[in-house]
Write a protein that holds these residues in place. Sequence first.
Motif, PDB file in Angstrom:
ATOM      1  N   LEU A  55       3.649 -34.375  30.118  1.00  9.94           N
ATOM      2  CA  LEU A  55       2.658 -35.367  29.704  1.00  9.94           C
ATOM      3  C   LEU A  55       1.950 -35.970  30.908  1.00  9.94           C
ATOM      4  CD1 LEU A  55       1.611 -36.642  27.099  1.00  9.94           C
ATOM      5  CD2 LEU A  55       3.346 -38.389  27.326  1.00  9.94           C
ATOM      6  N   LYS A  56       2.660 -36.127  32.012  1.00  8.05           N
ATOM      7  CA  LYS A  56       2.066 -36.731  33.208  1.00  8.05           C
ATOM      8  C   LYS A  56       1.050 -35.810  33.873  1.00  8.05           C
ATOM      9  CE  LYS A  56       5.774 -35.329  36.350  1.00  8.05           C
ATOM     10  NZ  LYS A  56       6.129 -34.188  35.578  1.00  8.05           N
ATOM     11  N   ASP A  57       1.107 -34.515  33.597  1.00  6.33           N
ATOM     12  CA  ASP A  57       0.181 -33.552  34.187  1.00  6.33           C
ATOM     13  C   ASP A  57      -1.165 -33.511  33.482  1.00  6.33           C
ATOM     14  OD1 ASP A  57       2.089 -32.686  36.083  1.00  6.33           O
ATOM     15  OD2 ASP A  57       3.016 -31.422  34.549  1.00  6.33           O
ATOM     16  N   GLY A  58      -1.243 -34.076  32.288  1.00  4.61           N
ATOM     17  CA  GLY A  58      -2.474 -34.035  31.514  1.00  4.61           C
ATOM     18  C   GLY A  58      -3.479 -35.068  31.984  1.00  4.61           C
ATOM     19  N   LYS A  59      -4.715 -34.860  31.616  1.00  2.62           N
ATOM     20  CA  LYS A  59      -5.785 -35.796  31.952  1.00  2.62           C
ATOM     21  C   LYS A  59      -6.444 -36.256  30.663  1.00  2.62           C
ATOM     22  CE  LYS A  59      -6.875 -33.687  36.359  1.00  2.62           C
ATOM     23  NZ  LYS A  59      -7.893 -33.014  37.171  1.00  2.62           N
ATOM     24  N   THR A  60      -6.730 -37.548  30.593  1.00  2.00           N
ATOM     25  CA  THR A  60      -7.415 -38.105  29.437  1.00  2.00           C
ATOM     26  C   THR A  60      -8.909 -37.897  29.614  1.00  2.00           C
ATOM     27  OG1 THR A  60      -5.703 -39.765  29.203  1.00  2.00           O
ATOM     28  CG2 THR A  60      -7.766 -40.167  28.046  1.00  2.00           C
ATOM     29  N   ILE A  61      -9.553 -37.360  28.607  1.00  2.00           N
ATOM     30  CA  ILE A  61     -10.985 -37.102  28.646  1.00  2.00           C
ATOM     31  C   ILE A  61     -11.672 -38.050  27.682  1.00  2.00           C
ATOM     32  CG2 ILE A  61     -12.791 -35.398  28.224  1.00  2.00           C
ATOM     33  CD1 ILE A  61     -10.698 -33.259  28.869  1.00  2.00           C
ATOM     34  N   ALA A  62     -12.631 -38.806  28.195  1.00  2.00           N
ATOM     35  CA  ALA A  62     -13.390 -39.729  27.344  1.00  2.00           C
ATOM     36  C   ALA A  62     -14.466 -38.943  26.605  1.00  2.00           C
ATOM     37  CB  ALA A  62     -14.021 -40.826  28.183  1.00  2.00           C
ATOM     38  N   ILE A  63     -14.479 -39.092  25.301  1.00  2.66           N
ATOM     39  CA  ILE A  63     -15.476 -38.399  24.489  1.00  2.66           C
ATOM     40  C   ILE A  63     -16.716 -39.276  24.398  1.00  2.66           C
ATOM     41  CG2 ILE A  63     -15.983 -37.499  22.192  1.00  2.66           C
ATOM     42  CD1 ILE A  63     -12.996 -36.896  21.942  1.00  2.66           C
ATOM     43  N   GLU A  64     -17.848 -38.693  24.698  1.00  3.63           N
ATOM     44  CA  GLU A  64     -19.106 -39.428  24.693  1.00  3.63           C
ATOM     45  C   GLU A  64     -19.554 -39.661  23.262  1.00  3.63           C
ATOM     46  OE1 GLU A  64     -21.856 -41.655  25.934  1.00  3.63           O
ATOM     47  OE2 GLU A  64     -20.701 -40.633  27.476  1.00  3.63           O
ATOM     48  N   SER A  65     -19.838 -40.914  22.933  1.00  2.00           N
ATOM     49  CA  SER A  65     -20.200 -41.241  21.552  1.00  2.00           C
ATOM     50  C   SER A  65     -21.708 -41.380  21.367  1.00  2.00           C
ATOM     51  CB  SER A  65     -19.508 -42.534  21.121  1.00  2.00           C
ATOM     52  OG  SER A  65     -19.936 -43.603  21.938  1.00  2.00           O
ATOM     53  N   ARG A  66     -22.476 -41.354  22.463  1.00  5.06           N
ATOM     54  CA  ARG A  66     -23.927 -41.475  22.320  1.00  5.06           C
ATOM     55  C   ARG A  66     -24.502 -40.209  21.704  1.00  5.06           C
ATOM     56  NH1 ARG A  66     -26.309 -42.492  27.918  1.00  5.06           N
ATOM     57  NH2 ARG A  66     -24.775 -40.904  28.404  1.00  5.06           N
ATOM     58  N   ARG A  67     -25.589 -40.377  20.983  1.00  5.91           N
ATOM     59  CA  ARG A  67     -26.253 -39.237  20.363  1.00  5.91           C
ATOM     60  C   ARG A  67     -27.696 -39.196  20.811  1.00  5.91           C
ATOM     61  NH1 ARG A  67     -25.272 -39.957  14.147  1.00  5.91           N
ATOM     62  NH2 ARG A  67     -27.304 -39.007  14.248  1.00  5.91           N
ATOM     63  N   THR A  68     -28.194 -38.007  21.009  1.00  7.51           N
ATOM     64  CA  THR A  68     -29.597 -37.841  21.354  1.00  7.51           C
ATOM     65  C   THR A  68     -30.395 -37.873  20.056  1.00  7.51           C
ATOM     66  OG1 THR A  68     -28.974 -36.460  23.210  1.00  7.51           O
ATOM     67  CG2 THR A  68     -31.265 -36.332  22.470  1.00  7.51           C
ATOM     68  N   SER A  69     -31.347 -38.792  20.005  1.00  7.60           N
ATOM     69  CA  SER A  69     -32.138 -38.895  18.777  1.00  7.60           C
ATOM     70  C   SER A  69     -33.105 -37.720  18.703  1.00  7.60           C
ATOM     71  CB  SER A  69     -32.896 -40.216  18.737  1.00  7.60           C
ATOM     72  OG  SER A  69     -33.753 -40.315  19.850  1.00  7.60           O
ATOM     73  N   SER A  70     -33.350 -37.279  17.502  1.00 10.18           N
ATOM     74  CA  SER A  70     -34.291 -36.180  17.293  1.00 10.18           C
ATOM     75  C   SER A  70     -35.393 -36.653  16.368  1.00 10.18           C
ATOM     76  CB  SER A  70     -33.578 -34.969  16.697  1.00 10.18           C
ATOM     77  OG  SER A  70     -33.046 -35.305  15.444  1.00 10.18           O
ATOM     78  N   PHE A  71     -36.521 -35.975  16.435  1.00  7.80           N
ATOM     79  CA  PHE A  71     -37.668 -36.366  15.622  1.00  7.80           C
ATOM     80  C   PHE A  71     -37.324 -36.229  14.143  1.00  7.80           C
ATOM     81  CE2 PHE A  71     -41.617 -35.410  13.348  1.00  7.80           C
ATOM     82  CZ  PHE A  71     -42.308 -36.563  13.632  1.00  7.80           C
ATOM     83  N   GLY A  72     -37.664 -37.242  13.377  1.00 11.10           N
ATOM     84  CA  GLY A  72     -37.433 -37.208  11.942  1.00 11.10           C
ATOM     85  C   GLY A  72     -36.115 -37.823  11.538  1.00 11.10           C
ATOM     86  N   GLU A  73     -35.223 -38.020  12.488  1.00  9.10           N
ATOM     87  CA  GLU A  73     -33.918 -38.563  12.132  1.00  9.10           C
ATOM     88  C   GLU A  73     -33.995 -40.060  11.847  1.00  9.10           C
ATOM     89  OE1 GLU A  73     -29.470 -39.043  14.007  1.00  9.10           O
ATOM     90  OE2 GLU A  73     -30.874 -37.656  14.920  1.00  9.10           O
ATOM     91  N   ASP A  74     -34.876 -40.758  12.548  1.00 13.94           N
ATOM     92  CA  ASP A  74     -34.950 -42.206  12.391  1.00 13.94           C
ATOM     93  C   ASP A  74     -35.752 -42.616  11.158  1.00 13.94           C
ATOM     94  OD1 ASP A  74     -35.235 -42.525  15.962  1.00 13.94           O
ATOM     95  OD2 ASP A  74     -33.450 -42.563  14.688  1.00 13.94           O
ATOM     96  N   ARG A  75     -36.530 -41.716  10.604  1.00 13.45           N
ATOM     97  CA  ARG A  75     -37.339 -42.057   9.440  1.00 13.45           C
ATOM     98  C   ARG A  75     -36.562 -41.798   8.161  1.00 13.45           C
ATOM     99  NH1 ARG A  75     -42.994 -39.154  10.149  1.00 13.45           N
ATOM    100  NH2 ARG A  75     -41.635 -37.441   9.611  1.00 13.45           N
ATOM    101  N   SER A  76     -36.753 -42.656   7.183  1.00 14.23           N
ATOM    102  CA  SER A  76     -36.083 -42.469   5.898  1.00 14.23           C
ATOM    103  C   SER A  76     -36.818 -41.403   5.088  1.00 14.23           C
ATOM    104  CB  SER A  76     -36.037 -43.790   5.124  1.00 14.23           C
ATOM    105  OG  SER A  76     -37.336 -44.155   4.722  1.00 14.23           O
ATOM    106  N   PHE A  77     -36.230 -41.015   4.001  1.00 14.63           N
ATOM    107  CA  PHE A  77     -36.805 -39.995   3.126  1.00 14.63           C
ATOM    108  C   PHE A  77     -38.166 -40.450   2.597  1.00 14.63           C
ATOM    109  CE2 PHE A  77     -37.233 -38.189  -1.185  1.00 14.63           C
ATOM    110  CZ  PHE A  77     -37.376 -36.858  -0.829  1.00 14.63           C
ATOM    111  N   ILE A  78     -38.253 -41.712   2.198  1.00 13.55           N
ATOM    112  CA  ILE A  78     -39.532 -42.242   1.650  1.00 13.55           C
ATOM    113  C   ILE A  78     -40.588 -42.283   2.737  1.00 13.55           C
ATOM    114  CG2 ILE A  78     -40.601 -44.282   0.620  1.00 13.55           C
ATOM    115  CD1 ILE A  78     -37.991 -44.698  -0.905  1.00 13.55           C
ATOM    116  N   ASP A  79     -40.202 -42.678   3.960  1.00 14.90           N
ATOM    117  CA  ASP A  79     -41.161 -42.678   5.074  1.00 14.90           C
ATOM    118  C   ASP A  79     -41.714 -41.275   5.321  1.00 14.90           C
ATOM    119  OD1 ASP A  79     -40.948 -45.372   5.560  1.00 14.90           O
ATOM    120  OD2 ASP A  79     -39.434 -45.144   7.135  1.00 14.90           O
TER     121      ASP A  79
END
Length: 149
Positions: A119-143
Amino acid sequence: MPLRTATGSIAPLATAALLAITLAACTSATSLVTKRTQGYEISESAMAQIRPGQSQELVTIVLGSPQSTNTFGDQSAFYYVETKVRQTSFGVTLTDSRTVLVIYFDKNKKVVDKAVYGLKDGKTIAIESRRTSSFGEDRSFIDQILNSF
């Protein structure tokens, strides 16, 4: 008319509840914790049987199929992971130990080396929680429907 008290009918129930709580408190604290092994149970005798020059098939017979494999060019490796955990009755899982047995093979699928990591030989890796926004993702269906007109 005399008033009746409920103590006569509640007293046996209260006594039984108090007795149950008292007996539950007398049990050992380890009954609230379950110990178990996740993954492989790597025995010392099985590890001692693996020696340089043996074939991949023999390793699979002795240890079973690996949990994970890896290939680096001409070399490959088998990974066997054993994790000992304690799980409380409240759902909390605590890792006591982790053992990773790695068997390295050459291009002819013969054992070259083996290594045991803890267990001491392992390394903890932080998982990145940020997301890259893409076009159309921020708009709702009605928009999107209104913008199409």
